[in-house]
Design a protein around this motif. Structure first.
Motif, PDB file in Angstrom:
ATOM      1  N   ILE B  11       0.813  -1.223   0.000  1.00 29.29           N
ATOM      2  CA  ILE B  11       0.000   0.000   0.000  1.00 29.29           C
ATOM      3  C   ILE B  11       0.844   1.270   0.000  1.00 29.29           C
ATOM      4  O   ILE B  11       0.322   2.368  -0.142  1.00 29.29           O
ATOM      5  CB  ILE B  11      -0.978   0.039   1.195  1.00 29.29           C
ATOM      6  CG1 ILE B  11      -0.221  -0.002   2.522  1.00 29.29           C
ATOM      7  CG2 ILE B  11      -1.980  -1.103   1.099  1.00 29.29           C
ATOM      8  CD1 ILE B  11      -1.101   0.353   3.698  1.00 29.29           C
ATOM      9  N   GLY B  12       2.148   1.135   0.182  1.00 32.72           N
ATOM     10  CA  GLY B  12       2.997   2.329   0.120  1.00 32.72           C
ATOM     11  C   GLY B  12       4.039   2.312   1.218  1.00 32.72           C
ATOM     12  O   GLY B  12       4.057   1.414   2.054  1.00 32.72           O
ATOM     13  N   GLU B  16       4.706   7.234   4.909  1.00 33.40           N
ATOM     14  CA  GLU B  16       3.510   7.996   4.534  1.00 33.40           C
ATOM     15  C   GLU B  16       2.384   7.906   5.556  1.00 33.40           C
ATOM     16  O   GLU B  16       1.359   8.559   5.424  1.00 33.40           O
ATOM     17  CB  GLU B  16       3.005   7.559   3.152  1.00 33.40           C
ATOM     18  CG  GLU B  16       3.876   8.132   2.053  1.00 33.40           C
ATOM     19  CD  GLU B  16       3.298   7.929   0.660  1.00 33.40           C
ATOM     20  OE1 GLU B  16       2.154   7.438   0.558  1.00 33.40           O
ATOM     21  OE2 GLU B  16       4.004   8.249  -0.304  1.00 33.40           O
ATOM     22  N   ILE B  17       2.605   7.049   6.566  1.00 30.10           N
ATOM     23  CA  ILE B  17       1.603   7.014   7.646  1.00 30.10           C
ATOM     24  C   ILE B  17       2.194   7.759   8.837  1.00 30.10           C
ATOM     25  O   ILE B  17       3.291   7.432   9.281  1.00 30.10           O
ATOM     26  CB  ILE B  17       1.292   5.563   8.082  1.00 30.10           C
ATOM     27  CG1 ILE B  17       1.076   4.678   6.850  1.00 30.10           C
ATOM     28  CG2 ILE B  17       0.088   5.514   9.017  1.00 30.10           C
ATOM     29  CD1 ILE B  17       0.944   3.199   7.190  1.00 30.10           C
ATOM     30  N   PRO B  18       1.507   8.773   9.353  1.00 29.70           N
ATOM     31  CA  PRO B  18       2.084   9.486  10.495  1.00 29.70           C
ATOM     32  C   PRO B  18       2.109   8.614  11.744  1.00 29.70           C
ATOM     33  O   PRO B  18       1.190   7.818  11.962  1.00 29.70           O
ATOM     34  CB  PRO B  18       1.160  10.683  10.691  1.00 29.70           C
ATOM     35  CG  PRO B  18      -0.085  10.380   9.935  1.00 29.70           C
ATOM     36  CD  PRO B  18       0.227   9.333   8.918  1.00 29.70           C
ATOM     37  N   ARG B  23      -3.869   6.150   7.981  1.00 27.50           N
ATOM     38  CA  ARG B  23      -4.245   6.463   6.597  1.00 27.50           C
ATOM     39  C   ARG B  23      -5.362   5.522   6.200  1.00 27.50           C
ATOM     40  O   ARG B  23      -5.559   4.472   6.797  1.00 27.50           O
ATOM     41  CB  ARG B  23      -3.059   6.245   5.641  1.00 27.50           C
ATOM     42  CG  ARG B  23      -1.903   7.190   5.819  1.00 27.50           C
ATOM     43  CD  ARG B  23      -2.257   8.642   5.549  1.00 27.50           C
ATOM     44  NE  ARG B  23      -2.720   8.884   4.179  1.00 27.50           N
ATOM     45  CZ  ARG B  23      -1.916   9.135   3.151  1.00 27.50           C
ATOM     46  NH1 ARG B  23      -0.616   9.172   3.325  1.00 27.50           N
ATOM     47  NH2 ARG B  23      -2.408   9.365   1.948  1.00 27.50           N
ATOM     48  N   ARG B  24      -6.044   5.926   5.156  1.00 22.84           N
ATOM     49  CA  ARG B  24      -7.139   5.095   4.692  1.00 22.84           C
ATOM     50  C   ARG B  24      -6.754   4.407   3.388  1.00 22.84           C
ATOM     51  O   ARG B  24      -6.062   5.013   2.563  1.00 22.84           O
ATOM     52  CB  ARG B  24      -8.318   6.012   4.444  1.00 22.84           C
ATOM     53  CG  ARG B  24      -9.624   5.342   4.614  1.00 22.84           C
ATOM     54  CD  ARG B  24     -10.678   6.330   4.229  1.00 22.84           C
ATOM     55  NE  ARG B  24     -11.573   6.592   5.343  1.00 22.84           N
ATOM     56  CZ  ARG B  24     -12.586   7.433   5.248  1.00 22.84           C
ATOM     57  NH1 ARG B  24     -12.778   8.128   4.138  1.00 22.84           N
ATOM     58  NH2 ARG B  24     -13.398   7.603   6.255  1.00 22.84           N
ATOM     59  N   VAL B  25      -7.186   3.158   3.225  1.00 26.34           N
ATOM     60  CA  VAL B  25      -6.973   2.439   1.975  1.00 26.34           C
ATOM     61  C   VAL B  25      -8.350   2.007   1.475  1.00 26.34           C
ATOM     62  O   VAL B  25      -9.169   1.531   2.261  1.00 26.34           O
ATOM     63  CB  VAL B  25      -6.070   1.206   2.203  1.00 26.34           C
ATOM     64  CG1 VAL B  25      -6.053   0.310   0.974  1.00 26.34           C
ATOM     65  CG2 VAL B  25      -4.658   1.648   2.568  1.00 26.34           C
ATOM     66  N   LEU B  26      -8.605   2.228   0.194  1.00 28.19           N
ATOM     67  CA  LEU B  26      -9.913   1.839  -0.345  1.00 28.19           C
ATOM     68  C   LEU B  26      -9.770   0.516  -1.090  1.00 28.19           C
ATOM     69  O   LEU B  26      -8.892   0.360  -1.932  1.00 28.19           O
ATOM     70  CB  LEU B  26     -10.432   2.919  -1.296  1.00 28.19           C
ATOM     71  CG  LEU B  26     -10.528   4.321  -0.694  1.00 28.19           C
ATOM     72  CD1 LEU B  26     -11.052   5.307  -1.742  1.00 28.19           C
ATOM     73  CD2 LEU B  26     -11.424   4.325   0.537  1.00 28.19           C
ATOM     74  N   TRP B  27     -10.650  -0.373  -0.783  1.00 33.47           N
ATOM     75  CA  TRP B  27     -10.615  -1.694  -1.423  1.00 33.47           C
ATOM     76  C   TRP B  27     -12.029  -1.964  -1.889  1.00 33.47           C
ATOM     77  O   TRP B  27     -12.876  -2.415  -1.120  1.00 33.47           O
ATOM     78  CB  TRP B  27     -10.145  -2.738  -0.398  1.00 33.47           C
ATOM     79  CG  TRP B  27     -10.159  -4.139  -0.907  1.00 33.47           C
ATOM     80  CD1 TRP B  27      -9.818  -4.569  -2.146  1.00 33.47           C
ATOM     81  CD2 TRP B  27     -10.551  -5.298  -0.168  1.00 33.47           C
ATOM     82  NE1 TRP B  27      -9.947  -5.931  -2.243  1.00 33.47           N
ATOM     83  CE2 TRP B  27     -10.393  -6.405  -1.044  1.00 33.47           C
ATOM     84  CE3 TRP B  27     -10.994  -5.522   1.131  1.00 33.47           C
ATOM     85  CZ2 TRP B  27     -10.694  -7.714  -0.639  1.00 33.47           C
ATOM     86  CZ3 TRP B  27     -11.289  -6.808   1.525  1.00 33.47           C
ATOM     87  CH2 TRP B  27     -11.128  -7.906   0.635  1.00 33.47           C
ATOM     88  N   PRO B  55     -15.967   6.190  11.525  1.00 32.53           N
ATOM     89  CA  PRO B  55     -14.692   6.014  10.817  1.00 32.53           C
ATOM     90  C   PRO B  55     -13.525   5.974  11.815  1.00 32.53           C
ATOM     91  O   PRO B  55     -13.087   7.009  12.304  1.00 32.53           O
ATOM     92  CB  PRO B  55     -14.605   7.257   9.926  1.00 32.53           C
ATOM     93  CG  PRO B  55     -15.449   8.287  10.621  1.00 32.53           C
ATOM     94  CD  PRO B  55     -16.502   7.556  11.403  1.00 32.53           C
ATOM     95  N   SER B  57     -10.479   5.518  11.383  1.00 31.05           N
ATOM     96  CA  SER B  57      -9.259   6.189  10.930  1.00 31.05           C
ATOM     97  C   SER B  57      -9.203   7.636  11.416  1.00 31.05           C
ATOM     98  O   SER B  57      -8.149   8.242  11.408  1.00 31.05           O
ATOM     99  CB  SER B  57      -9.164   6.166   9.408  1.00 31.05           C
ATOM    100  OG  SER B  57     -10.297   6.804   8.856  1.00 31.05           O
ATOM    101  N   GLU B  58     -10.332   8.168  11.849  1.00 31.14           N
ATOM    102  CA  GLU B  58     -10.348   9.562  12.295  1.00 31.14           C
ATOM    103  C   GLU B  58     -10.158   9.699  13.808  1.00 31.14           C
ATOM    104  O   GLU B  58     -10.258  10.785  14.353  1.00 31.14           O
ATOM    105  CB  GLU B  58     -11.690  10.228  11.929  1.00 31.14           C
ATOM    106  CG  GLU B  58     -12.191   9.934  10.538  1.00 31.14           C
ATOM    107  CD  GLU B  58     -11.516  10.789   9.481  1.00 31.14           C
ATOM    108  OE1 GLU B  58     -10.275  10.847   9.496  1.00 31.14           O
ATOM    109  OE2 GLU B  58     -12.234  11.378   8.672  1.00 31.14           O
ATOM    110  N   GLY B  59      -9.921   8.577  14.487  1.00 29.06           N
ATOM    111  CA  GLY B  59      -9.869   8.650  15.945  1.00 29.06           C
ATOM    112  C   GLY B  59      -8.495   9.009  16.493  1.00 29.06           C
ATOM    113  O   GLY B  59      -7.522   9.095  15.754  1.00 29.06           O
TER     114      GLY B  59
END
Ligand code: SRM
Ligand code: FAD
Ligand code: SF4
Ligand code: FES
Lengths: 816, 106
Positions: B11-12, B16-18, B23-27, B55, B57-59
């Motif tokens: 995914i990278g 790139e992930i703090p 981060r979000r990944v769309l599948w 969500p 990922s926003e927490g």
């Protein structure tokens, strides 16, 4: 005779007689009380002068009895009057101002005098003792000018003075005559650890230093030592010891040895006269810590009330040093001697040292440095004379290691006997605390403190008191826990105080220094700490984005379906056709599903996809619109009504003032949201009387009100005062906002803060004290320099770009 | 479906992930939240709170958990289970790091 009250006169208004009166009023109302106090003030907690010096507390925080207390008990208090003569034949005393009072009973409680070493230069301006508030304030103002301080004396007082002056930014050197610090309480090993810890804070320590002279012509300039070396000094503090203040009694012909000699009921050689506190000598001993003085106070109160007691008995008082981060505990006798055994445990890694001294299998002394948790336990066994032969092997490891099993502090508290002393300063035993909890239905530490005084002085036993509460209340306690969250027992107030006092400037630093129990905190404490640091260190602290709630991280309000809403600022609720057109175009361009007028006089664009946020913001920015902060713990809206410009009743330009206020306040971070309104006349169409701060325009000027709320809780505002000009409104609004920023607990709206700290106090600071008001205003303006940056524009320019796009995207097939 | 089949996708880069962030990944229609701890451990969970689909990922991320932004449930990143008194579990995905690249098994 029975209806007539007897006259009780007290000389000195320190900690000991204050406590005696509390007991006396509980026992009897037979006396009419008059007090003379050489200090021009009420009774305060002298112990807490060190936190005042270091900036951790203010004078107001340490007052024990406010003026109301004296009124309530019909006490005549002659403040700033020193008694200069006692006439035992006529039974009267005379003050330096000529006041004469007759007594039936007299109590002498004149405390101690600091000892000043008789060297040349000792009377120069800039040479201070450390005894009362005047000394403390003189040190603070000397420290404000910066420069070098020399503290003579490496005992408890000297080191607290040194640490306080260092925290206030002075270069500090401590001179100590003996080979190691606090030699009366610490052995050399722990004295050395203490010295190292102080040096690590930037305090210079010179032991075996004998002062020869204080140098200077008009004021102090330096200190010369016996060995000929000279230290520069702008301030010299002498803290080399105290002497009982017994001169007055001696002149009156009362028996005086080192102190004023009393029997076990605190009665002097004249049976109408009692003595207590540091000036008294009982059974050949004089004291310099409050615990035994409070015991004297209790005994004397009973004697005055004509009640029998067992009388005053000597007991060992543990010593602690009130220098944050230097934890030490010492009690009893630790000199080497015949038949004495030592058990020592050192942990160099953690900088801790423990030593217990035994004689005939009983503890007679303990010295702990670093890890002091077991101090109370050792002291308890010392007092009780417990035979420790059975636990000799594990004794030094502490209470946690006795009898296997894992250590549960609550269970340990529950297991203590009723007469175990919990609060050393106030001599409060477990039984008294438990009884207060059950009889009075107490559920919080602050209530126990109020009812029993336990933990009300130096506060180091607060944890133990809390453990007792837990033990008594069981699950019922948890709900009332006062810590910020499960990660710390410290409350918001203490955390805020310690952040400033210890200059803590990052979240990991706060967690380390204040001993957070979790490595990374939680979703409750992290945002709070981040706010406190943003507010306390403007320009220095870098906002920790990971500790912000999502709304404040992406500068929009998250919705139930994970989309966002966007609310641009509409200054004072005033808009233009061009602005409205731009909003309409943007709403169409991004297919915004809902456009709504908010209750705050502006427009909400709802249901926006996260990845569209930067685009919408760029378009809004282009038309001059910035973030409305509708998601912040910060300035939300300033609502206005049309006012003088249009309305037939309007008295001032309410729209204009509202816009000015919003342009001045936007961007500021506050403990909770901040909403204002300016209304053109008392008809109040802008609803100013339920806002955090409201301005009601009237003919003569502007009435300022604050502390309103109309959300979960409805509360009308309280009036602050009326001023004549817009400039004053703006300055006062900034001052109140800044005071709230500095004192509020995270998520505490203005009304809760004001309910907590008092409306009169706020008024006296932000309205009446023009200088304080100005300083608050200036601090607010300074912090705005760093806060007034449009967060949308920053993100349009690329900040936190990763937030707004996925890291990777796969079609479903990728998995097949 | 065969549970044994693992399809690792890159995914990278980790950078790139703090840290303490996500981060979000769309599948397809599924959203996956990928979290990186302060000590560089990485976890992947479906970006859907077991409570009301908040969500994750926003927490706020702390001590191996994330606090959901909607109603403050605390979810373990390792197991996907709600902590404390709350009950529920979110789907987790295996994660592997190779040469600073993050891979997840879909
Ligand atoms: C948009 C708006 C409702 C509307 O459609 O009009 C609104 C929407 C929300 N309000 Fe409000 N409040 C709005 C005006 C108000 C008002 C009226 C006012 O300001 O005059 C109040 C009562 C006045 C007050 O604050 O005392 C109000 C009292 C609350 C409260 C209760 C606050 C309290 O201390 O008791 C909350 C809950 C909270 O903050 O914890 C809240 C929380 C919220 C939240 C942020 C709920 C949330 O946490 O997600 C809502 C966000 C919706 C969104 O995503 O946009 N909202 N909210 C209004 C936005 C005003 C603006 O322009 O910024
Ligand atoms: C900086 C500092 C830190 C301390 N820290 C601790 C600590 O951590 N733990 C601890 O247990 N103890 C501590 N102490 C000691 C403790 O404060 C004293 O033991 C206690 O205050 C003594 O109480 P007292 O009532 O005997 O005298 P004081 O509190 O000294 O009061 C005496 C009062 O009498 C007044 N007075 C004197 N003569 C006259 C007169 N002729 N007429 C009218 N008034 C007169 C004085 O002005 C003074 O106000 C500390 C002391 C200081 C100065
Ligand atoms: S009153 Fe406020 S918080 Fe409640 S649903 Fe309406 S907008 Fe949301
Ligand atoms: S949706 Fe996560 S806590 Fe409610």
């Amino acid at each position: 005779m029975e209806t007539q009250k007897q006259k009780l006169v007290i000389i000195g208004n320190g900690m000991a007689p204050g406590r005696m009166l509390e007991h006396l009023f509980d026992l009897t109302d037979a006396y009419e009380v008059t007090i003379f106090n050489a200090e021009p003030r009420v009774n305060y907690d002298r112990i807490m002068l060190s936190p005042v010096l270091s900036g951790e507390k203010s004078y107001a925080d340490i007052i024990i009895h406010g003026e109301g207390w004296y009124e309530e008990h019909g006490i005549t208090l002659h403040m700033g009057e020193k008694v200069v003569g006692i006439d035992r034949v006529e039974r009267k005393v005379t003050s330096d101002k000529g006041t004469v009072e007759h007594y039936d009973k007299l109590v002498i409680a004149t405390g101690s005098q600091p000892f000043i070493i008789p060297v040349p230069g000792k009377d120069l301006p800039g040479v201070l003792a450390y005894r009362d508030l005047d000394d403390t304030e003189a040190m603070i103002s000397a420290a404000d000018k910066g420069g070098k301080a020399v503290v003579i004396g490496g005992g408890l007082l000297g080191l607290e003075a040194a640490a306080g002056l260092r925290l206030r930014g002075m270069d500090v050197t401590v001179l100590h005559l003996m080979p190691s610090l606090m030699e009366r309480q610490l052995d050399e090993a722990s004295g050395y650890l203490l010295q190292r810890a102080l040096e690590a804070r930037g305090i210079d320590v010179k032991c075996r230093a004998n002062t020869k002279a204080i140098l200077g012509t008009d004021k102090v300039e330096g200190v010369e030592l016996e060995d000929g070396s000279v230290l520069e000094a702008d301030l010299v503090v002498m803290a080399v010891g105290i002497r009982p203040n017994s001169g007055l009694a001696k002149e009156a012909g009362i028996e005086v040895n080192r102190g004023i000699v009393t029997d076990a009921t605190m009665r002097t050689s004249d049976h109408a006269i009692y003595a207590l506190g540091e000036c008294a000598e009982v059974d050949g001993r004089v004291y310099g810590l409050v615990a035994p003085l409070y015991e004297m106070a209790k005994v004397a109160a009973h004697a005055l009330a004509g009640e029998e007691t067992a009388g005053f008995k000597h007991s060992e008082t543990p010593t602690k040093l009130k220098v944050t981060g230097c934890d030490l505990y010492s009690v009893g006798d630790f000199a080497e001697g015949e038949g004495r055994e030592d058990i020592v445990l050192r942990d160099a890694q953690r900088g801790s040292y423990k030593r217990v001294i035994l004689k005939d299998n009983k503890i007679i002394g303990a010295v702990l440095y670093g890890d002091v948790a077991d101090g109370g336990w050792f002291n308890e066994m010392l007092r009780a004379g417990t035979d420790v032969s059975d636990m000799r092997e594990t004794l030094i490891f502490g209470q946690a290691h006795q009898g296997g099993g894992s250590f549960d502090p609550v269970a340990a508290a529950a297991a203590l006997p009723d007469d175990a002393e919990i609060c050393g300063c106030n001599g409060i035993c477990k039984g008294q605390i438990v009884q207060a909890i059950t009889d009075k239905g107490l559920t919080a530490l602050s209530e126990v403190r109020a009812h029993t005084k336990a933990s009300a002085s130096c506060g180091t036993c607060a944890n133990n008191v809390e453990n007792l509460l837990k033990a008594v209340l069981g699950d019922a306690f948890e709900k009332k826990a006062e810590g910020m969250c499960g990660c710390t027992p410290l409350g918001h107030g203490e955390v805020r105080r310690l952040i400033k006092a210890n200059h803590l400037k990052s979240i990991p630093e706060v967690m380390q220094e204040l001993e957070w129990s979790s490595p990374e905190g939680c979703a409750k404490c992290r945002p709070a700490l981040n706010y406190y640091l943003v507010s306390d260190w403007p320009g220095e602290y870098e906002d920790d984005y990971r500790s912000r709630f999502i709304n404040e991280r992406v500068h929009a309000n998250i919705q139930k379906d994970g989309t966002y809403s966007v609310v641009p600022r509409i200054w004072g609720g005033k808009t233009t056709a061009a602005e409205l057109r731009a909003i309409a175009d943007i709403a169409e361009k991004y297919n915004v599903p809902e456009v709504k007028f908010t209750g705050g006089q502006r427009i909400d664009l709802l249901g926006i996809k996260k990845e569209d946020l930067p685009g919408i913001w760029a378009d809004l920015n282009e038309h001059g619109m910035v973030s409305g902060g509708a998601y912040t713990k910060g300035l939300r809206t300033v609502k206005t009504c049309v006012g003088q410009e249009w309305c037939r009743f309007g008295t001032q330009d309410s729209m204009g003032l509202g816009v000015k206020l919003e342009k001045f306040l936007w961007g500021s971070w506050t403990p909770a949201k901040l909403k204002l309104a300016v209304t053109g006349c008392p008809r109040n169409c802008a609803e100013a009387t339920c806002k955090d701060i409201g301005i009601i325009c009237v003919d003569s000027g502007y009435q300022i009100v604050y502390g309103g709320a109309a959300g979960l809780h409805i509360q009308g505002t309280t009036e602050l005062g009326t001023v004549a000009t817009e400039e004053e409104v703006i300055e006062i609004t900034a001052a109140i906002t800044q005071l709230y920023r500095e004192e509020g607990f995270y998520l505490e709206r203005i009304y809760k803060w004001a309910d907590r700290v008092g409306y009169d106090r706020i008024k006296s600071i932000v309205l009446e004290d023009k200088e304080a008001r100005r300083e608050l205003h200036d601090r607010f303006v300074f912090s705005q320099k760093f806060a007034q940056v449009d967060p949308w524009a920053e993100r349009v320019a690329g900040k936190d770009a990763h937030e707004f796009k996925p890291m990777a995207e796969f079609k479903l097939e990728a998995a097949e | 479906m065969n549970a044994q089949v693992e399809n690792w996708v890159a995914i990278g880069p980790l950078s790139e992930i703090p840290r303490q962030g996500s981060r979000r990944v769309l599948w397809g229609k599924t959203k996956i939240a990928v979290f990186r701890m302060s000590d560089d451990r990485v976890y992947a969970l479906e970006d859907k709170c077991p409570h009301k689909n908040g969500p994750l990922s926003e927490g706020i991320v702390h001590d191996g958990c994330v606090t959901c932004p909607l109603h403050n449930w605390v979810i373990s990143l390792e197991t996907g289970s709600a902590q404390g008194a709350d009950e529920g579990r979110t789907r987790t995905f295996p994660v592997r790091i190779e040469d600073e690249t993050v891979l997840i098994a879909l």
